[in-house]
Design a protein around this motif. Sequence first.
Motif, PDB file in Angstrom:
ATOM      1  N   LEU A 115      -6.458   7.975 -12.855  1.00 53.47           N
ATOM      2  CA  LEU A 115      -6.603   6.617 -13.385  1.00 53.47           C
ATOM      3  C   LEU A 115      -5.830   5.615 -12.528  1.00 53.47           C
ATOM      4  N   MET A 116      -4.592   5.967 -12.174  1.00 52.45           N
ATOM      5  CA  MET A 116      -3.787   5.064 -11.357  1.00 52.45           C
ATOM      6  C   MET A 116      -4.348   4.914  -9.946  1.00 52.45           C
ATOM      7  N   LYS A 117      -4.953   5.962  -9.426  1.00 51.32           N
ATOM      8  CA  LYS A 117      -5.522   5.876  -8.081  1.00 51.32           C
ATOM      9  C   LYS A 117      -6.738   4.943  -8.066  1.00 51.32           C
ATOM     10  N   MET A 118      -7.456   4.875  -9.193  1.00 57.07           N
ATOM     11  CA  MET A 118      -8.549   3.913  -9.284  1.00 57.07           C
ATOM     12  C   MET A 118      -8.005   2.490  -9.209  1.00 57.07           C
ATOM     13  N   ARG A 119      -6.804   2.285  -9.706  1.00 52.17           N
ATOM     14  CA  ARG A 119      -6.218   0.943  -9.697  1.00 52.17           C
ATOM     15  C   ARG A 119      -5.673   0.576  -8.327  1.00 52.17           C
ATOM     16  N   MET A 120      -5.113   1.535  -7.611  1.00 52.17           N
ATOM     17  CA  MET A 120      -4.573   1.255  -6.270  1.00 52.17           C
ATOM     18  C   MET A 120      -4.978   2.383  -5.327  1.00 52.17           C
ATOM     19  N   PRO A 121      -6.253   2.420  -4.939  1.00 52.66           N
ATOM     20  CA  PRO A 121      -6.785   3.548  -4.163  1.00 52.66           C
ATOM     21  C   PRO A 121      -6.137   3.734  -2.807  1.00 52.66           C
ATOM     22  N   ASP A 122      -5.692   2.658  -2.175  1.00 54.65           N
ATOM     23  CA  ASP A 122      -5.112   2.760  -0.834  1.00 54.65           C
ATOM     24  C   ASP A 122      -3.599   2.932  -0.851  1.00 54.65           C
ATOM     25  N   ARG A 123      -2.990   2.812  -2.016  1.00 54.29           N
ATOM     26  CA  ARG A 123      -1.533   2.827  -2.069  1.00 54.29           C
ATOM     27  C   ARG A 123      -0.960   4.057  -2.782  1.00 54.29           C
ATOM     28  N   LEU A 124      -1.813   4.834  -3.416  1.00 48.57           N
ATOM     29  CA  LEU A 124      -1.315   5.986  -4.162  1.00 48.57           C
ATOM     30  C   LEU A 124      -2.013   7.260  -3.687  1.00 48.57           C
TER      31      LEU A 124
END
Length: 260
Positions: free
Chosen positions: A136-145
């Motif tokens: 879920l968090m990777k969907m929010r910040m795909p390039d940063r996590l």
Amino acid sequence: MGTGGPSFWQNHDQHLGFLAIMVTGVLFAPWIAMSALLRQRDEIVREQARQFERARGALERQALDSRLRLLQSQVTPHFLFNTLANVRELVDSASPQAPALLDSLITYLRATIPQLDSSQSTLGQELSLVKAYLSLMKMRMPDRLHFSINADEEVHSLPCPSLALLTLVENAVRHGIDPSESGGEIKIRVLLHKGMCRVKVQDTGVGMQGKTSGMGTGLSTLRERLRLTFEETASLELSALQPRGMLAEIHYPIARKQHL
């Protein structure tokens, strides 16, 4: 006393024997009776002490269960509100990722909600929750996590305090990866070592930045839950990494105490 002999009152030896029996009875009978009464009293006292210990143990268990339920109720809204706040940011910004993020949120909540009212979970369930949360968090910040999960197969069925691993991971995201402009990576490792379960969450975020080991409601609550459940046999440790980042570790015994 033989027949035809002198009467009792005329026999000196019989007088002495009778007196000896009387004196012995007078001297020792009270002591025997007193000893029996003392033994009976001691047994009553011991039984009352055992009943008191059982009652105190039951009250302590009830108090501990109530305390753990209170701490669990503090953890539940903490996760839900933080996650919903992340979704709202994308919706407010009309991000094209919002629909996919909502789908991931639904998957995450379906995995999480059954665990919210339970103080007991397994490491397999905790790892599933963490994977759903990080997706879920990777969907929010795909390039940063970026993240990786490494767990021995044998640990999946072991008991684990509910939402314990998720607490560490969410803390790494919110206090480590999120504030960092370049983001970072979260590495999760779960293993067994000398009868202890060791859960490690390492991130390459901004690090502790002078904050104390008790930062955040989630970590403070988790530390208290571990103390109440395992007493001195479990620990939550935070350490700064170089050049940046933080390592959070939980150690707790596999043979869990009664009140988890």
